[in-house]
Design an enzyme around this catalytic site. Structure first.
Site, PDB file in Angstrom:
ATOM      1  N   HIS A   1      39.131 -43.865 -47.258  1.00 50.56           N
ATOM      2  CA  HIS A   1      39.901 -43.361 -46.118  1.00 50.56           C
ATOM      3  C   HIS A   1      39.951 -41.842 -46.100  1.00 50.56           C
ATOM      4  CE1 HIS A   1      42.645 -43.767 -42.789  1.00 50.56           C
ATOM      5  NE2 HIS A   1      43.604 -43.102 -43.417  1.00 50.56           N
TER       6      HIS A   1
ATOM      7  N   SER B   1      43.874 -40.859 -38.937  1.00 52.93           N
ATOM      8  CA  SER B   1      44.513 -42.065 -39.457  1.00 52.93           C
ATOM      9  C   SER B   1      45.468 -42.642 -38.406  1.00 52.93           C
ATOM     10  CB  SER B   1      45.210 -41.752 -40.788  1.00 52.93           C
ATOM     11  OG  SER B   1      45.582 -42.924 -41.465  1.00 52.93           O
TER      12      SER B   1
ATOM     13  N   ASP C   1      35.958 -47.195 -45.661  1.00 55.66           N
ATOM     14  CA  ASP C   1      37.415 -47.085 -45.533  1.00 55.66           C
ATOM     15  C   ASP C   1      38.083 -48.389 -45.953  1.00 55.66           C
ATOM     16  OD1 ASP C   1      40.034 -46.513 -44.727  1.00 55.66           O
ATOM     17  OD2 ASP C   1      39.357 -45.415 -42.953  1.00 55.66           O
TER      18      ASP C   1
END
Length: 328
Positions: free
Chosen positions: A308, A144, A280
């Site tokens: 995600h 991330s 995502d």
């Protein structure tokens, strides 16, 4: 915890404990000309440095995450296996452990200067070179926001590591990302950075971690209400200024401002393995996929409806590809 689902991915293989350490960087000059005064960087280390000093993996933290939460990535069998590597998990600026709006004595809260992903990476480079006395890394790997930092490492310090593994990160924010992160940021700003404003921001954040399809299948409507209440409770101990500072850093994420991704890719010398989640809703995968094409780098696509957090739902797949990339 807000990031409980990410934690499942990293904590599922047992528990490692390492002492929280800090490196004093002094006054850290930022790319905008401002300075973070008395800057300290938190980190934890796992495993042993080999005689050749060639087995170091650096792992930056995700948005809001800490090195304590990310420790189990170094477990035997995991992606940064500390039975093979010397693993450095670094607390990113603004996470409440490294120098942040919440813990700065001289620049607290709204007085804290704006920093970028590049500034995060610069602080980590100083940690590694000046304090740990390392002149090369085997790999940089992050998830991330940690993936964003990994991309930046590849461009800012192209000869400093052999491999880079950005996971559900991006080298440059998409229009969707800009809209999403600004919604969170403006909610905090218009709510005057109160805890109540942060609770609302956190609910927006939580909603976008998964796809609607996954959320629908995961819990009933009554369970969803209880879940939201728990998220708000967890956020009561978070600092709104820390949250905002890292959002602002991500909003400015661009590995090479003023250049195309194709031009930026020409700066990269390390081998990359890029992991994206095709569904995502938090970090759009398009730029990372495009970058992999320019680099002719392997691209691992996670296709589940977990959004995600497909890294959690498809953890075995991610771990298998990453370990193979490291030759394990």
């Amino acid at each position: 915890m807000l990031f409980r689902c990410i934690l499942v991915f990293f904590l599922g293989l047992g528990s490692l404990h390492a002492q929280q350490k800090f490196a004093d960087l002094g006054d850290l000059k930022l790319e905008n000309g401002l300075t973070i005064q008395n800057c300290t960087i938190g980190y934890r280390t796992f495993g042993k440095l080999n005689p050749q000093r060639s087995n170091v993996i650096l792992v930056p933290t995700w948005f809001g995450g800490t090195s304590q939460q990310k420790a189990n990535i170094a477990n035997a069998g995991n992606m940064a296996d500390s039975t093979h590597f010397f693993v450095i998990v670094v607390d990113a600026l603004g996470n409440g452990v490294s120098t942040s709006p919440s813990n700065s004595k001289t620049q607290p809260n709204e007085k804290f200067p704006l920093f970028t992903i590049r500034d995060m990476v610069k602080s980590q480079y100083e940690l590694v070179t000046k304090h740990l006395k390392l002149n090369h890394l085997y790999a940089v790997m992050g998830v991330s926001m940690g993936g964003m930092q990994s991309f930046q490492w590849a461009v800012s310090y192209p000869s400093f590591m052999d491999r880079v593994v950005p996971i559900v990160g991006t080298p440059r924010q998409s229009a969707y990302d800009v809209l999403f992160w600004n919604i969170e940021l403006r909610t905090l700003e218009r709510g005057n950075y109160t805890t109540e404003a942060l609770k609302t921001t956190g609910l927006i954040h939580e909603l976008n971690l998964f796809t609607p399809e996954y959320t629908q299948k995961k819990r009933s409507a009554p369970e969803a209400t209880a879940y939201l209440n728990q998220v708000e409770k967890d956020l009561s101990t978070k600092n709104p200024y820390d949250w905002a500072s890292q959002i602002r850093a991500m909003l400015k994420q661009d590995v090479m401002p003023g250049k195309t991704l194709q031009e930026a890719a020409k700066q990269v010398k390390a081998k990359l393995l890029i992991v994206v989640a095709t569904q995502d809703h938090m970090v759009n995968p398009a730029a990372a996929s495009e970058f992999s094409g320019y680099l002719k780098a392997p691209l691992v696509e996670l296709t589940s409806n977990c959004g995600h957090l497909a890294t959690s739902c498809e953890s075995e797949k991610v771990t298998s590809f990453v370990r193979a990339f490291y030759g394990l």
